[in-house]
Design a protein around this motif. Sequence first.
Motif, short mmCIF file in Angstrom:
data_model
loop_
_atom_site.label_atom_id
_atom_site.label_comp_id
_atom_site.label_asym_id
_atom_site.label_seq_id
_atom_site.Cartn_x
_atom_site.Cartn_y
_atom_site.Cartn_z
N VAL A 1 0.82 -1.21 0.00
CA VAL A 1 0.00 0.00 0.00
C VAL A 1 0.85 1.27 0.00
N ASP A 2 2.11 1.15 0.43
CA ASP A 2 3.00 2.31 0.48
C ASP A 2 3.96 2.38 -0.70
N LEU A 3 3.76 1.53 -1.69
CA LEU A 3 4.72 1.41 -2.78
C LEU A 3 4.99 2.73 -3.49
N ASP A 4 3.97 3.54 -3.69
CA ASP A 4 4.15 4.79 -4.42
C ASP A 4 5.07 5.77 -3.70
N GLY A 5 5.27 5.57 -2.40
CA GLY A 5 6.12 6.49 -1.65
C GLY A 5 7.57 6.08 -1.58
N PHE A 6 7.93 4.95 -2.18
CA PHE A 6 9.30 4.46 -2.12
C PHE A 6 10.10 4.92 -3.34
N ASN A 7 11.39 5.14 -3.13
CA ASN A 7 12.32 5.38 -4.22
C ASN A 7 13.27 4.21 -4.41
N LEU A 8 13.50 3.46 -3.33
CA LEU A 8 14.39 2.31 -3.37
C LEU A 8 13.85 1.26 -2.41
N VAL A 9 13.81 0.00 -2.87
CA VAL A 9 13.30 -1.09 -2.05
C VAL A 9 14.31 -2.23 -2.07
N VAL A 10 14.56 -2.82 -0.90
CA VAL A 10 15.38 -4.03 -0.81
C VAL A 10 14.51 -5.13 -0.23
N PHE A 11 14.15 -6.11 -1.05
CA PHE A 11 13.41 -7.28 -0.60
C PHE A 11 14.39 -8.33 -0.08
N SER A 12 13.98 -9.08 0.93
CA SER A 12 14.84 -10.15 1.44
C SER A 12 13.96 -11.24 2.05
N ILE A 13 13.93 -12.41 1.41
CA ILE A 13 13.15 -13.53 1.92
C ILE A 13 13.92 -14.82 1.70
N GLY A 14 13.42 -15.90 2.28
CA GLY A 14 14.02 -17.21 2.07
C GLY A 14 13.85 -18.14 3.26
N HIS A 15 14.34 -17.73 4.41
CA HIS A 15 14.37 -18.63 5.56
C HIS A 15 12.99 -19.04 6.04
N TRP A 16 12.01 -18.15 5.96
CA TRP A 16 10.67 -18.51 6.42
C TRP A 16 9.98 -19.48 5.46
N TYR A 17 10.45 -19.57 4.24
CA TYR A 17 9.89 -20.55 3.30
C TYR A 17 10.33 -21.97 3.64
N LEU A 18 11.30 -22.11 4.52
CA LEU A 18 11.76 -23.44 4.92
C LEU A 18 10.85 -24.06 5.97
N HIS A 19 10.02 -23.24 6.61
CA HIS A 19 9.14 -23.74 7.66
C HIS A 19 7.95 -24.50 7.06
N PRO A 20 7.31 -25.38 7.84
CA PRO A 20 6.09 -26.04 7.37
C PRO A 20 5.05 -25.02 6.94
N ALA A 21 4.36 -25.32 5.84
CA ALA A 21 3.39 -24.36 5.31
C ALA A 21 2.37 -25.04 4.43
N VAL A 22 1.21 -24.40 4.35
CA VAL A 22 0.16 -24.76 3.39
C VAL A 22 0.06 -23.62 2.40
N TYR A 23 0.02 -23.97 1.09
CA TYR A 23 0.07 -22.96 0.04
C TYR A 23 -1.28 -22.85 -0.66
N TYR A 24 -1.75 -21.62 -0.77
CA TYR A 24 -2.99 -21.33 -1.50
C TYR A 24 -2.64 -20.63 -2.81
N GLU A 25 -3.27 -21.05 -3.90
CA GLU A 25 -3.12 -20.35 -5.17
C GLU A 25 -4.38 -19.59 -5.53
N GLY A 26 -5.33 -19.58 -4.65
CA GLY A 26 -6.57 -18.81 -4.70
C GLY A 26 -7.07 -18.71 -3.27
#
Length: 456
Positions: free
Chosen positions: A251-276
Amino acid sequence: MVSITNLLKEPRHSQFIKKLIPWTIYALLPIALFRLYFHPVHLPDSPIHRTPQIIASSSSSSSSSSSSSSSSLSPPHFSPSSVHEEEEEVNAINETPCDYTDGQWVPDKLGPLYNGSTCGTIKDAQNCLAHGRSDLGYLYWRWKPHKCSLPRFDPSKFFHLMTNKHIAFIGDSMARNQLESLLCILASVSTPELVYTSGEDNKFRRWNFPSHNLTVSVYWSPFLVDGIEKSNAGPNHNELFLHRVNEKWAVDLDGFNLVVFSIGHWYLHPAVYYEGDDSIMGCHYCPGLNHTEIGFYDALRKGLRTTFEAVIDRRGSSSSNELGIFLATFSPSHFEGEWDKAGACPKTKPYKESEKKLEGMDAEIRAIEVEEVEEAKGRAKQSGGLRIAALDVTKVSLLRPDGHPGPYMHPFPYGNGGVGERVQNDCVHWCLPGPVDTWNEILLQIMNSWEQQSGL
């Protein structure tokens, strides 16, 4: 007519000829030197003068921070300074980008960029100095790319690029780790003001540097897409909605000039995935649930693709402000043993390149992230003022088993004078100051190359 033979037989002319020959040589010598100066003879290239084969996508080569540091990696039998200058000259002429992933850690007498004990923004569990870590050798290494240089972080340059702008770190605790590193580096020359905080454990915070009207934010979003995190009171698995992004940051994307995304480790945890909203794609490590086990790689790829698609679609082609998007690649952990069974990270020096190879899960996650960045870059060309790049720190991090808090995630873990039967170690996050500071040095160099190309 007198022949030349007869003439030379006469003593008077013989003397004249003897004088004429050296005069001719003296006259021709400066002409020859003049010709050689302006039209030198080109000999075949030696190995040290051949154009380096550099293959990455980030930034142009920059000058070394010190002549002493660049000499530590000089090839044998060649002058370190001349080799370094030759590489930079070749890179400058051919505008060859620097491959910051191709390098090694070398000793650095200069030490850390800031004083961790007085920074004031470091999460307690990563403040290794304040928690009594005494083996300070981990602070005296720097990353040296093989084909170019990586200068020390220049706060004034960063402020110049980001005056009146907003940089946001979005993702998991690695995003927070990098954010706090940047804040500490910048705070060494200018004091930030905390202007907003919210959420458990201050997961959403914002600072402002009044000196340059620079805003720095952190958003907790460990999947980037929408999700429900596991909890002690609920199911022991995460629920990820891979078809939509997390609006807490989007929701705040329009106010950013630079973004650093960082993910990975939480995807290693048990999870259920929804595609809808009501359609389950599968799960990862979900015994007891009636779902198809699909692992986490496909979920990670889809989560990244959804994220980049949302950024590109919401930007459109009419946005006035320019936006740079980075994805920091996976940062490997260094547990020796299981993390929850007294696993530790006791090493006190970086790995050499020959000692540790990028392979297995670490290599697979990085490959997915780099591939999705490249795919997004192709689609982003239609969106004005949008740049997307990988902040490839996987190898940089892989070779630093010594840079984690280890037992010093807690204050003075061995304060009683003995080693306990079991001491919990943190071999995932990074001490501050520490190796993660190099991530921001690479970030700044890519930003600098962007400015040189077209202005950030």
